[in-house]
Design an enzyme around this catalytic site. Structure first.
Site, mmCIF file in Angstrom:
data_model
loop_
_atom_site.group_PDB
_atom_site.id
_atom_site.type_symbol
_atom_site.label_atom_id
_atom_site.label_comp_id
_atom_site.label_asym_id
_atom_site.label_seq_id
_atom_site.Cartn_x
_atom_site.Cartn_y
_atom_site.Cartn_z
ATOM 1 N N GLY B 166 34.264 2.979 -42.525
ATOM 2 C CA GLY B 166 34.594 3.489 -43.894
ATOM 3 C C GLY B 166 35.971 3.842 -44.188
ATOM 4 N N ASP B 167 36.796 4.789 -43.214
ATOM 5 C CA ASP B 167 38.132 5.139 -43.608
ATOM 6 C C ASP B 167 39.132 4.057 -43.088
ATOM 7 O OD1 ASP B 167 38.287 7.956 -43.901
ATOM 8 O OD2 ASP B 167 36.948 8.073 -42.097
ATOM 9 N N ILE B 168 38.794 3.120 -42.296
ATOM 10 C CA ILE B 168 39.815 2.217 -41.818
ATOM 11 C C ILE B 168 39.772 0.966 -42.672
ATOM 12 C CG2 ILE B 168 40.196 0.407 -39.978
ATOM 13 C CD1 ILE B 168 39.460 2.721 -38.020
#
Lengths: 394, 394
Positions: B166-168
């Site tokens: 989700g972040d990457i």
């Protein structure tokens, strides 16, 4: 109107990693001239499921592109490709390394024709190193790159990531490489080769797994769905599906207990702080799990949202398409295809204030723009184009 | 020497999505001026594991950056930030939407100061829509975006992707947005806002799941580790670990049977073609599985490589670090930090022929470059800087 308007990209890609990259560039306004092998076209035109005979897989990845058929095994086909190279800014391919060289169309040849060309190659293992020439598949690269070894239920088997993250990761990194090289070219006039390997991208996406291993010496394993240190921060079964409850701090914990009818355990010291909840996880989890089963996911969402407790359902694909935020952000769009009709697909994830990208056209029919592109870029006449068709070059 | 040399990025990001984006830009040559809150710094400086007291998590994500402390809640801190805005090309932040506005530092304010500024915001749900102001966590976004619902063992539970995709994912899309906006600015002189949501990126990375659902009406489920239509194309247990065998076509099937001592089943018509193998999967799999258990993964790799049968071990993180291709591509590098010593981390996945990126410096000590940057960009004197320290602005 996108930020890449005016950028011309010759797109020799097939299937997923390469087409995903050129889709990103096309969504942002670049003109994508997709070169396909005559008769058969991109392999993924033959991947199901089909809608009115057209591959939904292909249509989802090739919107905004123009299709030109070209047989690169013929001399005339190679000539036409070289003529295009003089007219474009970027070429992207995802053949197995060595393929373009065998065709006499490697970077060394093309840069002689156009020194400003940005030549981007997405491949399984990259254009250097001992495995370079091997075929790659998403399933192999996910295995080798380590992501499977840290994905899965706690104590369970290594698990493949559902979407083909090996391909999609490479598509994203290749787009970044192309745009970075474009910045350098804007300043110096010089092009270059961008070499992106699916395996390299997997390694670059491992997040903190490498740091954890090199510092502690302990090899990371699949760790399931719960947060490593925050409790509770994981999915719970409700009466109809599952919801993730993310209790980020002790204030949230109190609010959660109040609205979840867990005030009896809220009062207990052994659950009062996150370290305590972490220490008593085995005792705490079943108490929460039992409560969560009493209501539906939608009911819990409303209750937790109102109380400011971060949460989110485990949405299935049908639910993703109906999610209020996904809809509000235009992340599911409908594209009308002349043969297949309307098809829903993901929208543009990069929201730009001045030059938002757009989906201006559906995926092309095979060879739909051969004539148009040969006239526009290379000044071919109708007669010449007809002859090329007859010879099997187009 | 990277393709983004000369690009100046003011980096207000913390933890993962934002820092991953600015790491990508820094690896490619941009100057990254990381603004951190005095005393505490980026939250992730306090995430374990630690090496000689320094967070390996933080060090892996913040190489190549310069650290400037700045208290944005003070008037002088805001002034200094605004002065920086005049001097830089890009600002990246990953606060919860509304935070910059509350500080009086929203895009509307900053673009008045520098109309060419590219303002990139990575957030959980984006700067518009009903969930915009909610806090986001990787675990929540993976759940809501659908990726968990299609990851997992066949018939098993929805499964979180090990790395924080989700972040990457948001970090990657934000980098693309910044570079596309940069291209537009190079041509027009006009900056813009880049708004990227973690949730949107999850949807954009679902691959063919949406196409499958909208065409067939059947909701995709976790489908385990095997290929949907090619057989065999999945991991098998060996005598010591697991290996993926990817039999892409019937020629490879023959070669595989020959070297795997499976010539008895190769002769059978019911396994001769991929459709037949697919139809008789339940009968075929145990026969192959039994054989694969007889040798180690390394032995199988050698045998299958020699026979041209695509394969790859399910590498654990320690094995990824020792993989011959990963090493040959410099995908694991070692960076020397003045306090922590040597630390291994992922290399640069974008290989450029003319302007390869590089890791020129380790992650900074908190505030290491406050004085240097204030002198270089804003002409502050030592006395003024000392006073700012004393006042708690730096």
């Amino acid at each position: 109107m996108g930020p890449l308007n005016g950028l011309k990209v010759l797109d020799l890609t097939r299937v997923l990693a390469g087409p995903y990259c050129t889709m990103l560039l096309g969504d942002l306004g670049a003109e994508i001239i997709k070169i396909e092998v005559p008769v058969k076209g991109d392999d993924s035109r033959h991947f199901g499921p089909y809608q009115h005979g057209e591959s939904a897989y292909f249509m989802s990845l090739n919107r905004n592109k123009k299709s030109v058929t070209l047989n690169l095994k013929t001399e005339k086909g190679k000539e036409i490709l070289k003529s295009f190279i003089k007219q474009v800014d970027v070429i992207v391919e995802n053949f197995r390394p060595g393929t373009m060289e065998k065709l006499g169309l490697g970077y060394d040849v093309l840069k002689e024709i156009n020194p400003a060309i940005i030549y981007a190659a997405a491949s399984g293992f990259g254009h250097t190193g001992p495995y370079s020439k091997r075929p790659a598949y998403d399933g192999v690269v996910q295995a080798m790159g380590g992501i499977m070894s840290i994905t899965g239920q706690e104590g369970g088997e290594p698990t493949r990531v559902g979407p083909s993250i090996g391909d999609i990761g490479a598509g994203l990194f290749t787009a970044i490489g192309v745009l970075a090289a474009l910045n350098h070219r804007n300043e110096t006039g010089v092009g270059q080769k961008v070499d992106v390997a699916m395996l390299d991208c997997q390694v670059a996406m491992l997040e903190n797994a490498i740091a954890r291993y090199v510092v502690t010496g302990s090899v990371p394993k699949p760790s399931g769905n719960k947060h490593a240190s925050i409790v509770p921060f994981e999915p719970f079964h409700t009466s109809d599906s599952q919801i993730v409850v993310a209790v980020g701090n002790d204030q949230i914990w109190k609010r959660f207990c109040q609205v979840a009818d867990l005030e009896d355990i809220m009062a207990l010291e052994k659950f009062a702080t996150n370290p305590e909840r972490h220490n008593h996880y085995q005792e705490l989890r079943p108490k929460i799990a039992e409560k969560m089963k009493e209501k539906t996911t939608k009911e819990w969402q409303k209750i937790l949202d109102d109380a400011g407790v971060p949460n989110g359902p485990i949405n299935h694909i049908d639910e993703v398409l109906e999610d209020a935020q996904v809809k509000a952000r235009d992340m599911i769009i409908e594209v009308e295809h002349p043969k297949a009709g309307k098809l829903k697909m993901p929208g543009v994830a990069i929201k730009l204030s001045e030059t938002p990208g757009e989906i201006h056209s559906p995926a092309p029919i095979l060879g739909e723009h051969s004539s148009e592109m040969l006239k526009k870029f290379l000044n071919y006449t109708d007669e010449e184009i007809e002859a090329l068709h007859a010879e099997g070059v187009l």
